[in-house]
Design a protein around this motif. Structure first.
Motif, PDB file in Angstrom:
ATOM      1  N   GLY A   1       0.820  -1.210   0.000  1.00 26.13           N
ATOM      2  CA  GLY A   1       0.000   0.000   0.000  1.00 26.13           C
ATOM      3  C   GLY A   1       0.853   1.259   0.000  1.00 26.13           C
ATOM      4  O   GLY A   1       0.493   2.258  -0.635  1.00 26.13           O
ATOM      5  N   ILE A   2       1.983   1.213   0.700  1.00 22.17           N
ATOM      6  CA  ILE A   2       2.892   2.365   0.724  1.00 22.17           C
ATOM      7  C   ILE A   2       3.440   2.627  -0.675  1.00 22.17           C
ATOM      8  O   ILE A   2       3.478   3.759  -1.153  1.00 22.17           O
ATOM      9  N   VAL A   3       3.864   1.559  -1.342  1.00 19.50           N
ATOM     10  CA  VAL A   3       4.432   1.701  -2.685  1.00 19.50           C
ATOM     11  C   VAL A   3       3.385   2.235  -3.672  1.00 19.50           C
ATOM     12  O   VAL A   3       3.685   3.104  -4.505  1.00 19.50           O
TER      13      VAL A   3
ATOM     14  N   GLU B   1       0.343   3.908  -3.062  1.00 19.69           N
ATOM     15  CA  GLU B   1      -0.328   5.192  -2.843  1.00 19.69           C
ATOM     16  C   GLU B   1       0.105   5.929  -1.585  1.00 19.69           C
ATOM     17  O   GLU B   1      -0.518   6.929  -1.213  1.00 19.69           O
ATOM     18  N   GLY B   2       1.185   5.486  -0.964  1.00 18.98           N
ATOM     19  CA  GLY B   2       1.595   6.131   0.283  1.00 18.98           C
ATOM     20  C   GLY B   2       2.803   7.035   0.163  1.00 18.98           C
ATOM     21  O   GLY B   2       3.302   7.533   1.171  1.00 18.98           O
ATOM     22  N   LEU B   3       3.265   7.264  -1.088  1.00 17.86           N
ATOM     23  CA  LEU B   3       4.454   8.090  -1.273  1.00 17.86           C
ATOM     24  C   LEU B   3       4.079   9.506  -1.684  1.00 17.86           C
ATOM     25  O   LEU B   3       3.226   9.715  -2.554  1.00 17.86           O
ATOM     26  N   ASP B   4       4.744  10.470  -1.068  1.00 15.13           N
ATOM     27  CA  ASP B   4       4.491  11.874  -1.392  1.00 15.13           C
ATOM     28  C   ASP B   4       5.394  12.354  -2.520  1.00 15.13           C
ATOM     29  O   ASP B   4       4.999  13.161  -3.347  1.00 15.13           O
ATOM     30  N   SER B   5       6.632  11.846  -2.571  1.00 19.87           N
ATOM     31  CA  SER B   5       7.555  12.241  -3.637  1.00 19.87           C
ATOM     32  C   SER B   5       8.580  11.151  -3.852  1.00 19.87           C
ATOM     33  O   SER B   5       8.800  10.292  -2.988  1.00 19.87           O
ATOM     34  N   LEU B   6       9.182  11.181  -5.037  1.00 16.45           N
ATOM     35  CA  LEU B   6      10.165  10.175  -5.412  1.00 16.45           C
ATOM     36  C   LEU B   6      11.321  10.857  -6.133  1.00 16.45           C
ATOM     37  O   LEU B   6      11.120  11.614  -7.081  1.00 16.45           O
ATOM     38  N   ASN B   7      12.544  10.606  -5.668  1.00 20.96           N
ATOM     39  CA  ASN B   7      13.727  11.178  -6.303  1.00 20.96           C
ATOM     40  C   ASN B   7      14.632  10.031  -6.750  1.00 20.96           C
ATOM     41  O   ASN B   7      15.363   9.444  -5.968  1.00 20.96           O
ATOM     42  N   VAL B   8      14.544   9.694  -8.037  1.00 21.11           N
ATOM     43  CA  VAL B   8      15.323   8.585  -8.582  1.00 21.11           C
ATOM     44  C   VAL B   8      16.766   9.032  -8.801  1.00 21.11           C
ATOM     45  O   VAL B   8      17.022  10.016  -9.490  1.00 21.11           O
TER      46      VAL B   8
ATOM     47  N   LEU C   1       7.301   9.785   2.596  1.00 24.19           N
ATOM     48  CA  LEU C   1       5.970   9.250   2.832  1.00 24.19           C
ATOM     49  C   LEU C   1       4.955  10.365   2.966  1.00 24.19           C
ATOM     50  O   LEU C   1       5.262  11.461   3.445  1.00 24.19           O
ATOM     51  N   LYS C   2       3.716  10.064   2.560  1.00 25.68           N
ATOM     52  CA  LYS C   2       2.625  11.003   2.782  1.00 25.68           C
ATOM     53  C   LYS C   2       2.338  11.079   4.274  1.00 25.68           C
ATOM     54  O   LYS C   2       2.448  10.102   4.998  1.00 25.68           O
ATOM     55  N   ARG C   3       1.985  12.252   4.743  1.00 19.91           N
ATOM     56  CA  ARG C   3       1.634  12.421   6.146  1.00 19.91           C
ATOM     57  C   ARG C   3       0.130  12.354   6.298  1.00 19.91           C
ATOM     58  O   ARG C   3      -0.621  12.767   5.420  1.00 19.91           O
ATOM     59  N   GLY C   4      -0.303  11.808   7.391  1.00 21.81           N
ATOM     60  CA  GLY C   4      -1.730  11.683   7.651  1.00 21.81           C
ATOM     61  C   GLY C   4      -1.947  11.012   8.982  1.00 21.81           C
ATOM     62  O   GLY C   4      -0.981  10.647   9.679  1.00 21.81           O
TER      63      GLY C   4
ATOM     64  N   PRO D   1       5.533   6.010  11.702  1.00 20.10           N
ATOM     65  CA  PRO D   1       6.598   6.829  12.300  1.00 20.10           C
ATOM     66  C   PRO D   1       7.867   6.698  11.476  1.00 20.10           C
ATOM     67  O   PRO D   1       8.172   5.623  10.943  1.00 20.10           O
ATOM     68  N   ASP D   2       8.591   7.777  11.335  1.00 19.31           N
ATOM     69  CA  ASP D   2       9.828   7.753  10.555  1.00 19.31           C
ATOM     70  C   ASP D   2      11.008   7.223  11.363  1.00 19.31           C
ATOM     71  O   ASP D   2      11.896   6.567  10.821  1.00 19.31           O
ATOM     72  N   LEU D   3      11.021   7.533  12.654  1.00 23.53           N
ATOM     73  CA  LEU D   3      12.156   7.178  13.498  1.00 23.53           C
ATOM     74  C   LEU D   3      11.698   6.495  14.784  1.00 23.53           C
ATOM     75  O   LEU D   3      10.592   6.754  15.271  1.00 23.53           O
ATOM     76  N   ALA D   4      12.566   5.645  15.297  1.00 26.41           N
ATOM     77  CA  ALA D   4      12.380   5.078  16.632  1.00 26.41           C
ATOM     78  C   ALA D   4      13.499   5.638  17.507  1.00 26.41           C
ATOM     79  O   ALA D   4      14.676   5.496  17.168  1.00 26.41           O
ATOM     80  N   LEU D   5      13.137   6.309  18.587  1.00 27.07           N
ATOM     81  CA  LEU D   5      14.117   6.906  19.495  1.00 27.07           C
ATOM     82  C   LEU D   5      14.139   6.149  20.812  1.00 27.07           C
ATOM     83  O   LEU D   5      13.092   5.791  21.350  1.00 27.07           O
ATOM     84  N   LYS D   6      15.335   5.915  21.323  1.00 27.27           N
ATOM     85  CA  LYS D   6      15.499   5.354  22.656  1.00 27.27           C
ATOM     86  C   LYS D   6      16.435   6.275  23.417  1.00 27.27           C
ATOM     87  O   LYS D   6      17.415   6.769  22.855  1.00 27.27           O
ATOM     88  N   LEU D   7      16.123   6.477  24.689  1.00 30.45           N
ATOM     89  CA  LEU D   7      16.866   7.446  25.486  1.00 30.45           C
ATOM     90  C   LEU D   7      17.323   6.818  26.797  1.00 30.45           C
ATOM     91  O   LEU D   7      16.537   6.157  27.486  1.00 30.45           O
TER      92      LEU D   7
END
Length: 312
Positions: free
Chosen positions: A58-60, A62-69, A83-86, A91-97
């Motif tokens: 699904g991401i491939v 219809e979930g992409l906002d832009s593509l730079n080949v 990725l499209k935001r909505g 989540p783009d990142l996983a943070l651990k502290l």
């Protein structure tokens, strides 16, 4: 005011005083940063999140906002994508502290050379056991906070009381979404067990219970069956309150699963079953060979004994 100071939020992260990169892994797209938050030493682990395979088509589509080949050489193409935001965006990142962190934490996550070292029962008595005993109780306060229900109560998957009791909960290394990366930890309640060297025959029922409940939880909650799980014990462990790791067999092999450090739970139980009813158990009498980083607190002491014994 103290609660506000200890909160992990955007305002706290904005105070980061970056010092240096401790280590990086280009395979996982992650790095460990050392700095200060509100003046206290902190380690921040930044990693790209894993993609759920079921969501990838699904991401491939219809979930992409832009593509730079940046590579176009049919049949091979490579591109950077956003990725499209909505409301359902991944989540783009996983943070651990780790905050405040200690010198031991910093050494653990610093890139360093590793060397195989040999630990005999005698070396354990003269080097390792004094090292373990030197740690103040505050070092494992976070474990007791979990076992006493003061922290992470909402994350507990299973809990049993008493000396033979334990808690099962997701490990901080798991994002709790990708089943193939499933990683749980079983924390025992008996604080006298610091490592597998302290295990005796009387702990066999405890270990069997951990195995049974881990299989049951993973099957009911995620549909992961017994044959898809690794249950193992670290030696040396990263902290000296006994715990068992429960990891999906498809999980990417990490240093902590390497030969020498990871000991399968079934094998440890076999050692205990072969141990005498009285006196030291087999794990207490065994010689272990494992790799340690040069920054580990045991490295210098074990290396000195090894070099003296071999005449290096």
């Amino acid at each position: 005011m103290e609660d506000e100071l200890k909160a992990c939020d955007l305002a706290t992260l904005a105070t980061l005083e970056f010092e240096r990169v401790l280590s990086e892994n280009t395979l996982t797209g992650s790095c460990y940063l050392l700095g200060k938050l509100h003046g206290e030493p902190a380690i921040v682990h930044v990693q790209r999140t894993a993609i759920d395979p079921s969501a990838a088509p699904g991401i491939v589509k219809e979930g992409l906002d832009s593509l730079n080949v940046f590579l176009d050489n049919r049949p091979y193409f490579s591109a950077h994508a956003l990725l499209k935001r909505g409301p359902d965006a991944l989540p783009d990142l996983a943070l651990k502290l780790i905050w405040p962190c200690t010198d031991v934490h910093i050494k653990k996550y610093t890139a360093q050379q590793r060397r195989l070292l040999i630990e005999t029962p005698a070396t354990y008595d003269t080097v390792v056991e004094p090292y373990i005993s030197s740690f103040p109780p505050e070092r494992t306060e976070w474990v007791h906070a979990i076992l006493e229900g003061r922290k992470e109560a909402e994350r507990v998957l299973f809990s049993s009381p008493g000396e033979q009791g334990f808690m099962l909960l997701p490990d901080l290394k798991w994002d709790e979404t990708t089943t193939a990366a499933l990683y749980l930890t079983a924390l025992v309640r008996d604080g006298s067990i610091r490592s597998l060297r302290d295990l005796t025959r009387r702990h066999i029922p405890l270990l069997k219970s951990i195995k049974r409940e881990a299989y049951d939880v993973c099957a009911k909650k995620w549909g992961v069956q017994a044959g898809e799980l690794r249950l193992f014990i670290h030696y040396q462990p990263s902290y000296y309150h006994f715990h068992v790791h429960v990891v999906h067999v498809a999980h990417e092999i990490m240093a902590g699963m390497a030969v020498g450090q990871a000991h399968m739970l079934d094998e440890v139980m076999s050692w205990l079953e072969l141990s005498p009813e009285e006196g030291p158990s087999l794990p207490a009498r065994m010689t272990f060979t494992y790799a340690l980083g040069t920054e580990h607190g045991l490295y210098d002491g074990l290396l000195a004994v090894q070099e003296e014994a071999t005449g290096e």
